[in-house]
Motif scaffolding. Structure first.
Motif, PDB file in Angstrom:
ATOM      1  N   ARG A 174      15.048   8.924  -9.461  1.00  0.00           N
ATOM      2  CA  ARG A 174      14.585   9.713 -10.610  1.00  0.00           C
ATOM      3  C   ARG A 174      15.572  10.777 -11.066  1.00  0.00           C
ATOM      4  O   ARG A 174      15.867  10.892 -12.263  1.00  0.00           O
ATOM      5  CB  ARG A 174      13.246  10.381 -10.254  1.00  0.00           C
ATOM      6  N   ASP A 175      16.087  11.556 -10.154  1.00  0.00           N
ATOM      7  CA  ASP A 175      16.906  12.707 -10.539  1.00  0.00           C
ATOM      8  C   ASP A 175      18.404  12.458 -10.411  1.00  0.00           C
ATOM      9  O   ASP A 175      19.203  13.397 -10.497  1.00  0.00           O
ATOM     10  CB  ASP A 175      16.516  13.928  -9.684  1.00  0.00           C
ATOM     11  N   LEU A 176      18.772  11.196 -10.179  1.00  0.00           N
ATOM     12  CA  LEU A 176      20.200  10.913 -10.005  1.00  0.00           C
ATOM     13  C   LEU A 176      20.931  10.916 -11.349  1.00  0.00           C
ATOM     14  O   LEU A 176      20.353  10.611 -12.390  1.00  0.00           O
ATOM     15  CB  LEU A 176      20.403   9.562  -9.315  1.00  0.00           C
ATOM     16  N   ALA A 177      22.206  11.243 -11.297  1.00  0.00           N
ATOM     17  CA  ALA A 177      23.025  11.323 -12.516  1.00  0.00           C
ATOM     18  C   ALA A 177      23.245   9.936 -13.110  1.00  0.00           C
ATOM     19  O   ALA A 177      23.237   8.935 -12.381  1.00  0.00           O
ATOM     20  CB  ALA A 177      24.377  11.955 -12.162  1.00  0.00           C
ATOM     21  N   PRO A 178      23.450   9.862 -14.437  1.00  0.00           N
ATOM     22  CA  PRO A 178      23.835   8.583 -15.047  1.00  0.00           C
ATOM     23  C   PRO A 178      25.077   8.029 -14.339  1.00  0.00           C
ATOM     24  O   PRO A 178      25.956   8.796 -13.931  1.00  0.00           O
ATOM     25  CB  PRO A 178      24.152   8.956 -16.497  1.00  0.00           C
ATOM     26  N   GLY A 179      25.102   6.707 -14.198  1.00  0.00           N
ATOM     27  CA  GLY A 179      26.213   6.091 -13.463  1.00  0.00           C
ATOM     28  C   GLY A 179      25.895   5.895 -11.993  1.00  0.00           C
ATOM     29  O   GLY A 179      26.667   5.270 -11.263  1.00  0.00           O
ATOM     30  N   SER A 180      24.753   6.447 -11.550  1.00  0.00           N
ATOM     31  CA  SER A 180      24.307   6.207 -10.172  1.00  0.00           C
ATOM     32  C   SER A 180      23.900   4.746 -10.030  1.00  0.00           C
ATOM     33  O   SER A 180      23.686   4.037 -11.023  1.00  0.00           O
ATOM     34  CB  SER A 180      23.124   7.125  -9.826  1.00  0.00           C
ATOM     35  N   ALA A 181      23.788   4.282  -8.788  1.00  0.00           N
ATOM     36  CA  ALA A 181      23.556   2.848  -8.575  1.00  0.00           C
ATOM     37  C   ALA A 181      22.501   2.603  -7.512  1.00  0.00           C
ATOM     38  O   ALA A 181      22.262   3.455  -6.639  1.00  0.00           O
ATOM     39  CB  ALA A 181      24.867   2.171  -8.164  1.00  0.00           C
ATOM     40  N   LEU A 182      21.881   1.437  -7.617  1.00  0.00           N
ATOM     41  CA  LEU A 182      20.973   0.939  -6.583  1.00  0.00           C
ATOM     42  C   LEU A 182      21.557  -0.351  -6.029  1.00  0.00           C
ATOM     43  O   LEU A 182      21.877  -1.275  -6.791  1.00  0.00           O
ATOM     44  CB  LEU A 182      19.581   0.658  -7.181  1.00  0.00           C
ATOM     45  N   VAL A 183      21.725  -0.402  -4.719  1.00  0.00           N
ATOM     46  CA  VAL A 183      22.143  -1.614  -4.020  1.00  0.00           C
ATOM     47  C   VAL A 183      20.956  -2.058  -3.180  1.00  0.00           C
ATOM     48  O   VAL A 183      20.441  -1.265  -2.388  1.00  0.00           O
ATOM     49  CB  VAL A 183      23.358  -1.324  -3.110  1.00  0.00           C
ATOM     50  N   LEU A 184      20.509  -3.294  -3.353  1.00  0.00           N
ATOM     51  CA  LEU A 184      19.267  -3.691  -2.691  1.00  0.00           C
ATOM     52  C   LEU A 184      19.294  -5.166  -2.313  1.00  0.00           C
ATOM     53  O   LEU A 184      19.789  -5.999  -3.083  1.00  0.00           O
ATOM     54  CB  LEU A 184      18.109  -3.404  -3.654  1.00  0.00           C
ATOM     55  N   THR A 185      18.777  -5.472  -1.123  1.00  0.00           N
ATOM     56  CA  THR A 185      18.421  -6.855  -0.802  1.00  0.00           C
ATOM     57  C   THR A 185      16.981  -6.859  -0.321  1.00  0.00           C
ATOM     58  O   THR A 185      16.466  -5.831   0.158  1.00  0.00           O
ATOM     59  CB  THR A 185      19.312  -7.484   0.296  1.00  0.00           C
ATOM     60  N   THR A 232       0.824  -1.217   0.000  1.00  0.00           N
ATOM     61  CA  THR A 232       0.000   0.000   0.000  1.00  0.00           C
ATOM     62  C   THR A 232       0.858   1.269   0.000  1.00  0.00           C
ATOM     63  O   THR A 232       0.397   2.332  -0.406  1.00  0.00           O
ATOM     64  CB  THR A 232      -0.937   0.026   1.230  1.00  0.00           C
ATOM     65  N   ASP A 233       2.110   1.151   0.442  1.00  0.00           N
ATOM     66  CA  ASP A 233       3.016   2.313   0.406  1.00  0.00           C
ATOM     67  C   ASP A 233       3.834   2.352  -0.886  1.00  0.00           C
ATOM     68  O   ASP A 233       4.736   3.182  -1.025  1.00  0.00           O
ATOM     69  CB  ASP A 233       3.954   2.309   1.620  1.00  0.00           C
ATOM     70  N   GLU A 234       3.534   1.424  -1.796  1.00  0.00           N
ATOM     71  CA  GLU A 234       4.113   1.416  -3.146  1.00  0.00           C
ATOM     72  C   GLU A 234       5.639   1.477  -3.163  1.00  0.00           C
ATOM     73  O   GLU A 234       6.228   2.465  -3.639  1.00  0.00           O
ATOM     74  CB  GLU A 234       3.526   2.567  -3.969  1.00  0.00           C
ATOM     75  N   PRO A 235       6.286   0.429  -2.665  1.00  0.00           N
ATOM     76  CA  PRO A 235       7.759   0.418  -2.675  1.00  0.00           C
ATOM     77  C   PRO A 235       8.372   0.694  -4.053  1.00  0.00           C
ATOM     78  O   PRO A 235       9.367   1.439  -4.126  1.00  0.00           O
ATOM     79  CB  PRO A 235       8.127  -0.978  -2.159  1.00  0.00           C
ATOM     80  N   PRO A 236       7.823   0.162  -5.167  1.00  0.00           N
ATOM     81  CA  PRO A 236       8.457   0.482  -6.459  1.00  0.00           C
ATOM     82  C   PRO A 236       8.452   1.982  -6.758  1.00  0.00           C
ATOM     83  O   PRO A 236       9.426   2.514  -7.303  1.00  0.00           O
ATOM     84  CB  PRO A 236       7.609  -0.294  -7.481  1.00  0.00           C
ATOM     85  N   ALA A 237       7.365   2.656  -6.374  1.00  0.00           N
ATOM     86  CA  ALA A 237       7.301   4.105  -6.618  1.00  0.00           C
ATOM     87  C   ALA A 237       8.315   4.839  -5.735  1.00  0.00           C
ATOM     88  O   ALA A 237       8.914   5.848  -6.162  1.00  0.00           O
ATOM     89  CB  ALA A 237       5.884   4.623  -6.333  1.00  0.00           C
ATOM     90  N   LEU A 238       8.544   4.349  -4.514  1.00  0.00           N
ATOM     91  CA  LEU A 238       9.544   4.975  -3.636  1.00  0.00           C
ATOM     92  C   LEU A 238      10.937   4.853  -4.247  1.00  0.00           C
ATOM     93  O   LEU A 238      11.718   5.814  -4.263  1.00  0.00           O
ATOM     94  CB  LEU A 238       9.523   4.327  -2.248  1.00  0.00           C
ATOM     95  N   VAL A 239      11.227   3.658  -4.774  1.00  0.00           N
ATOM     96  CA  VAL A 239      12.552   3.454  -5.393  1.00  0.00           C
ATOM     97  C   VAL A 239      12.693   4.365  -6.609  1.00  0.00           C
ATOM     98  O   VAL A 239      13.724   5.027  -6.797  1.00  0.00           O
ATOM     99  CB  VAL A 239      12.755   1.969  -5.770  1.00  0.00           C
ATOM    100  N   SER A 240      11.641   4.419  -7.431  1.00  0.00           N
ATOM    101  CA  SER A 240      11.701   5.271  -8.628  1.00  0.00           C
ATOM    102  C   SER A 240      11.945   6.724  -8.254  1.00  0.00           C
ATOM    103  O   SER A 240      12.737   7.417  -8.905  1.00  0.00           O
ATOM    104  CB  SER A 240      10.386   5.182  -9.417  1.00  0.00           C
ATOM    105  N   ARG A 241      11.273   7.179  -7.193  1.00  0.00           N
ATOM    106  CA  ARG A 241      11.463   8.584  -6.789  1.00  0.00           C
ATOM    107  C   ARG A 241      12.889   8.835  -6.313  1.00  0.00           C
ATOM    108  O   ARG A 241      13.488   9.861  -6.633  1.00  0.00           O
ATOM    109  CB  ARG A 241      10.466   8.946  -5.670  1.00  0.00           C
ATOM    110  N   LEU A 242      13.421   7.877  -5.551  1.00  0.00           N
ATOM    111  CA  LEU A 242      14.783   8.058  -5.036  1.00  0.00           C
ATOM    112  C   LEU A 242      15.801   8.118  -6.169  1.00  0.00           C
ATOM    113  O   LEU A 242      16.812   8.819  -6.083  1.00  0.00           O
ATOM    114  CB  LEU A 242      15.130   6.922  -4.068  1.00  0.00           C
TER     115      LEU A 242
END
Ligand SMILES: C[S@@+](CC[C@H](N)C(=O)[O-])C[C@H]1O[C@@H](n2cnc3c(N)ncnc32)[C@H](O)[C@@H]1O
Length: 276
Positions: A176-187, A164-174
């Protein structure tokens, strides 16, 4: 808040239960009882916690060493457990800048252990909920330069966030504005890796946590892959935490012995994605 003013209360907290699994001392009777119930439900949970932590360290080391990453935003930091993210990153890149964030007051109470940056780097901390990404990003912008690549680290966090808190949308927002070459580390916790005919299930852990007021939901690989959409996955892709580059090690340490931990013991999917 000072450490002395922290009151544990009668409810366990995920950060303190995890601290217990990692062998830490920042936990209380109520947390240890919850940890005991979790261990009964899933005997491999301490291995899973340690493998999760080691994945965080290896992935950060990889990004700093191999990709020159010098900026990190770590959300759901947990109680400090050396080596913390900035210690790994700054061992590879002494100028690395790291912003930590967690919503548990006990993590804030211990945050000074995270404020031990190299003189040429920086660390900062914000008490915030991942469901408030704007608050986190605004604060992080005081330390991080968003014109340059930033790694967002969401390690063992999103299974505490309901659909209900839409985790995919939270990740997308985090991201969204990052520079190319930015990374996501996730478990993320999962039942996919379980060996069905053996005792113990992460679904029982969900019940243990929920019975004690902590929302927890494991998710299948497909949902975890969704967090990486629009990113280029670093090889070997989304795998059990123990299988993500086990050969990476600190300069002064030997790599982990291969095959000593099986995916079934880890209960989390792990991955690293790069923003094209
Ligand atoms: C299992 S610990 C993981 C710690 C660390 N990331 C690691 O993997 O070693 C999960 C952390 O997420 C934090 N957390 C849980 N829900 C959160 C939320 N909604 N916003 C921010 N942090 C949260 C908890 O307080 C806890 O410190």
């Amino acid at each position: 808040m000072s450490e002395a003013s922290f009151k544990p209360g009668n409810t366990p907290h995920s950060a303190r239960i995890y601290d217990y699994f990692l062998g830490g001392k920042t936990n209380y009777s109520v947390d240890r009882k919850a940890a005991a119930a979790t261990l009964a439900a899933l005997p491999d949970v301490m291995t899973a916690a340690r493998q999760n932590r080691e994945f965080m360290q290896r992935s950060v080391r990889y990004l700093a060493r191999e990709r020159g990453m010098r900026q990190f935003l770590d959300i759901g930091t947990g109680i400090p457990t050396a080596p913390n993210l900035h210690q790994v990153a700054q061992q590879e890149q002494p100028t690395a800048r790291v912003v930590y964030s967690d919503n548990d007051p006990i993590v804030l109470a211990h945050a000074r252990a995270l404020m031990t940056s190299t003189p040429e780097g920086a660390t900062d901390y914000i008490e915030a909920d991942v469901r408030d990404p704007e608050v986190i990003l605004e604060h992080a912008g005081k330390t991080l330069d968003f014109a340059e690549p930033v790694t967002v680290s969401l390690v063992a966090l999103l299974h505490f966030i309901p659909d209900t808190d839409e985790p995919p949308a939270l990740v997308s927002r985090l991201l969204r504005d990052l520079a190319p070459g930015s990374a996501l580390v996730l478990t993320h916790g999962t039942a996919d890796l379980e060996v069905r005919d053996e005792s113990g299930s992460v679904h029982d852990v969900e019940r243990v946590y929920r019975d004690r007021g902590i929302f927890l939901t494991v998710r299948p690989r497909e949902a975890v892959a969704g967090f990486f959409r629009h990113l280029d996955l670093v090889e070997p892709g989304i795998v059990a935490s123990c299988d993500w580059h086990p050969e990476i090690a600190a300069p002064d340490e030997p790599p982990a012995l291969p095959g000593t931990v099986s995916p079934a013991e880890t209960s989390v999917w792990a991955g690293v994605g790069i923003k094209p």
